[in-house]
Scaffold this motif. Structure first.
Motif, mmCIF file in Angstrom:
data_model
loop_
_atom_site.group_PDB
_atom_site.id
_atom_site.type_symbol
_atom_site.label_atom_id
_atom_site.label_comp_id
_atom_site.label_asym_id
_atom_site.label_seq_id
_atom_site.Cartn_x
_atom_site.Cartn_y
_atom_site.Cartn_z
ATOM 1 N N GLY A 27 -6.552 18.033 -8.956
ATOM 2 C CA GLY A 27 -7.774 17.516 -9.556
ATOM 3 C C GLY A 27 -8.148 16.120 -9.088
ATOM 4 O O GLY A 27 -9.181 15.586 -9.458
ATOM 5 N N ARG A 28 -7.296 15.506 -8.259
ATOM 6 C CA ARG A 28 -7.584 14.165 -7.743
ATOM 7 C C ARG A 28 -7.945 14.257 -6.263
ATOM 8 O O ARG A 28 -7.774 15.297 -5.632
ATOM 9 C CB ARG A 28 -6.382 13.240 -7.963
ATOM 10 C CG ARG A 28 -6.122 13.051 -9.468
ATOM 11 C CD ARG A 28 -5.102 12.010 -9.759
ATOM 12 N NE ARG A 28 -5.437 10.692 -9.269
ATOM 13 C CZ ARG A 28 -6.253 9.828 -9.883
ATOM 14 N NH1 ARG A 28 -6.849 10.163 -10.997
ATOM 15 N NH2 ARG A 28 -6.466 8.631 -9.373
ATOM 16 N N ALA A 29 -8.450 13.176 -5.717
ATOM 17 C CA ALA A 29 -8.847 13.125 -4.314
ATOM 18 C C ALA A 29 -8.322 11.834 -3.711
ATOM 19 O O ALA A 29 -7.867 10.941 -4.415
ATOM 20 C CB ALA A 29 -10.366 13.186 -4.194
ATOM 21 N N SER A 30 -8.404 11.742 -2.400
ATOM 22 C CA SER A 30 -8.002 10.525 -1.693
ATOM 23 C C SER A 30 -9.076 10.145 -0.688
ATOM 24 O O SER A 30 -9.799 10.992 -0.169
ATOM 25 C CB SER A 30 -6.681 10.729 -0.953
ATOM 26 O OG SER A 30 -5.624 10.858 -1.857
ATOM 27 N N TRP A 31 -9.139 8.846 -0.412
ATOM 28 C CA TRP A 31 -9.998 8.297 0.632
ATOM 29 C C TRP A 31 -9.086 7.462 1.518
ATOM 30 O O TRP A 31 -8.373 6.590 1.025
ATOM 31 C CB TRP A 31 -11.088 7.425 0.021
ATOM 32 C CG TRP A 31 -11.999 6.803 1.039
ATOM 33 C CD1 TRP A 31 -11.811 5.602 1.666
ATOM 34 C CD2 TRP A 31 -13.204 7.343 1.554
ATOM 35 N NE1 TRP A 31 -12.837 5.360 2.532
ATOM 36 C CE2 TRP A 31 -13.718 6.426 2.483
ATOM 37 C CE3 TRP A 31 -13.899 8.523 1.321
ATOM 38 C CZ2 TRP A 31 -14.902 6.631 3.180
ATOM 39 C CZ3 TRP A 31 -15.075 8.733 2.006
ATOM 40 C CH2 TRP A 31 -15.563 7.805 2.923
ATOM 41 N N VAL A 32 -9.099 7.737 2.808
ATOM 42 C CA VAL A 32 -8.301 6.979 3.769
ATOM 43 C C VAL A 32 -9.259 6.262 4.714
ATOM 44 O O VAL A 32 -10.147 6.898 5.292
ATOM 45 C CB VAL A 32 -7.353 7.900 4.573
ATOM 46 C CG1 VAL A 32 -6.596 7.109 5.630
ATOM 47 C CG2 VAL A 32 -6.390 8.628 3.649
ATOM 48 N N GLN A 33 -9.081 4.955 4.845
ATOM 49 C CA GLN A 33 -9.910 4.125 5.727
ATOM 50 C C GLN A 33 -9.003 3.463 6.759
ATOM 51 O O GLN A 33 -8.024 2.818 6.385
ATOM 52 C CB GLN A 33 -10.626 3.045 4.913
ATOM 53 C CG GLN A 33 -11.516 2.140 5.714
ATOM 54 C CD GLN A 33 -12.812 2.810 6.121
ATOM 55 O OE1 GLN A 33 -13.464 3.446 5.296
ATOM 56 N NE2 GLN A 33 -13.181 2.679 7.380
ATOM 57 N N VAL A 34 -9.327 3.628 8.035
ATOM 58 C CA VAL A 34 -8.543 2.989 9.100
ATOM 59 C C VAL A 34 -9.202 1.650 9.430
ATOM 60 O O VAL A 34 -10.303 1.611 9.966
ATOM 61 C CB VAL A 34 -8.453 3.881 10.353
ATOM 62 C CG1 VAL A 34 -7.588 3.203 11.410
ATOM 63 C CG2 VAL A 34 -7.891 5.247 10.003
ATOM 64 N N VAL A 35 -8.540 0.569 9.062
ATOM 65 C CA VAL A 35 -9.037 -0.775 9.343
ATOM 66 C C VAL A 35 -8.861 -1.082 10.824
ATOM 67 O O VAL A 35 -9.763 -1.623 11.472
ATOM 68 C CB VAL A 35 -8.314 -1.822 8.468
ATOM 69 C CG1 VAL A 35 -8.768 -3.226 8.811
ATOM 70 C CG2 VAL A 35 -8.520 -1.514 6.989
ATOM 71 N N SER A 36 -7.695 -0.733 11.369
ATOM 72 C CA SER A 36 -7.446 -0.898 12.804
ATOM 73 C C SER A 36 -6.367 0.084 13.233
ATOM 74 O O SER A 36 -5.548 0.516 12.431
ATOM 75 C CB SER A 36 -7.015 -2.333 13.122
ATOM 76 O OG SER A 36 -5.776 -2.635 12.511
ATOM 77 N N GLY A 37 -6.396 0.443 14.508
ATOM 78 C CA GLY A 37 -5.386 1.330 15.061
ATOM 79 C C GLY A 37 -5.814 2.779 15.080
ATOM 80 O O GLY A 37 -6.987 3.113 14.880
ATOM 81 N N ILE A 38 -4.833 3.636 15.320
ATOM 82 C CA ILE A 38 -5.046 5.088 15.357
ATOM 83 C C ILE A 38 -3.951 5.726 14.524
ATOM 84 O O ILE A 38 -2.772 5.414 14.675
ATOM 85 C CB ILE A 38 -4.989 5.640 16.796
ATOM 86 C CG1 ILE A 38 -6.056 4.975 17.677
ATOM 87 C CG2 ILE A 38 -5.161 7.155 16.795
ATOM 88 C CD1 ILE A 38 -5.947 5.345 19.146
ATOM 89 N N ILE A 39 -4.359 6.635 13.631
ATOM 90 C CA ILE A 39 -3.405 7.372 12.798
ATOM 91 C C ILE A 39 -3.766 8.852 12.835
ATOM 92 O O ILE A 39 -4.844 9.238 13.295
ATOM 93 C CB ILE A 39 -3.413 6.888 11.335
ATOM 94 C CG1 ILE A 39 -4.748 7.203 10.646
ATOM 95 C CG2 ILE A 39 -3.075 5.402 11.249
ATOM 96 C CD1 ILE A 39 -4.725 7.037 9.141
ATOM 97 N N SER A 40 -2.870 9.663 12.312
ATOM 98 C CA SER A 40 -3.225 11.043 11.996
ATOM 99 C C SER A 40 -2.983 11.226 10.503
ATOM 100 O O SER A 40 -2.059 10.654 9.933
ATOM 101 C CB SER A 40 -2.416 12.051 12.812
ATOM 102 O OG SER A 40 -1.064 12.045 12.432
ATOM 103 N N VAL A 41 -3.876 11.973 9.882
ATOM 104 C CA VAL A 41 -3.758 12.331 8.471
ATOM 105 C C VAL A 41 -3.626 13.844 8.428
ATOM 106 O O VAL A 41 -4.566 14.554 8.793
ATOM 107 C CB VAL A 41 -4.982 11.869 7.654
ATOM 108 C CG1 VAL A 41 -4.825 12.284 6.195
ATOM 109 C CG2 VAL A 41 -5.184 10.372 7.775
ATOM 110 N N ASN A 42 -2.444 14.315 8.080
ATOM 111 C CA ASN A 42 -2.155 15.749 8.095
ATOM 112 C C ASN A 42 -2.583 16.381 9.420
ATOM 113 O O ASN A 42 -3.151 17.458 9.466
ATOM 114 C CB ASN A 42 -2.816 16.454 6.913
ATOM 115 C CG ASN A 42 -2.186 16.083 5.594
ATOM 116 O OD1 ASN A 42 -1.279 15.276 5.532
ATOM 117 N ND2 ASN A 42 -2.665 16.669 4.518
ATOM 118 N N GLY A 43 -2.315 15.649 10.517
ATOM 119 C CA GLY A 43 -2.581 16.174 11.855
ATOM 120 C C GLY A 43 -3.970 15.883 12.404
ATOM 121 O O GLY A 43 -4.238 16.176 13.564
ATOM 122 N N ILE A 44 -4.864 15.309 11.611
ATOM 123 C CA ILE A 44 -6.228 14.988 12.064
ATOM 124 C C ILE A 44 -6.259 13.517 12.483
ATOM 125 O O ILE A 44 -5.899 12.641 11.705
ATOM 126 C CB ILE A 44 -7.265 15.212 10.939
ATOM 127 C CG1 ILE A 44 -7.117 16.592 10.331
ATOM 128 C CG2 ILE A 44 -8.664 14.895 11.432
ATOM 129 C CD1 ILE A 44 -7.781 17.703 11.046
#
Length: 86
Positions: A37-54
């Motif tokens: 029932g909850r959600a998340s917001w991910v913001q990349v300030v700098s760099g490169i990441i993957s979130v669950n493979g994306i």
């Protein structure tokens, strides 16, 4: 950074929210469970990441729903903000 309960010196927000500020070194990862029932917001300030493979790059963001867990992995050194939201 911000929570509804002022825990750990955080500022308050008018909803049940948690905000996280992370610096991840290349190759490191962090996991975060998401309550149903909850959600998340991910913001990349700098760099490169993957979130669950994306892959996300500097300036990118992702609104995430209907996931039970997030795995954020740094593809290069990264600064990330993550919000756990209602």
């Amino acid at each position: 950074v911000a929570r509804h309960d002022r825990a750990e010196g955080s500022c308050t927000v008018g909803q049940v929210t948690k905000a996280f500020d992370s610096l991840l070194e290349k190759g490191k990862s962090v996991g975060h469970g998401i309550t149903k029932g909850r959600a998340s917001w991910v913001q990349v300030v700098s760099g490169i990441i993957s979130v669950n493979g994306i892959e996300l790059k500097t300036g990118d963001a992702a609104a995430i729903t209907e996931e039970e867990k997030l795995v954020l992995e740094a593809k290069e050194d990264a600064h990330i903000l993550m919000f756990d939201l209602n």
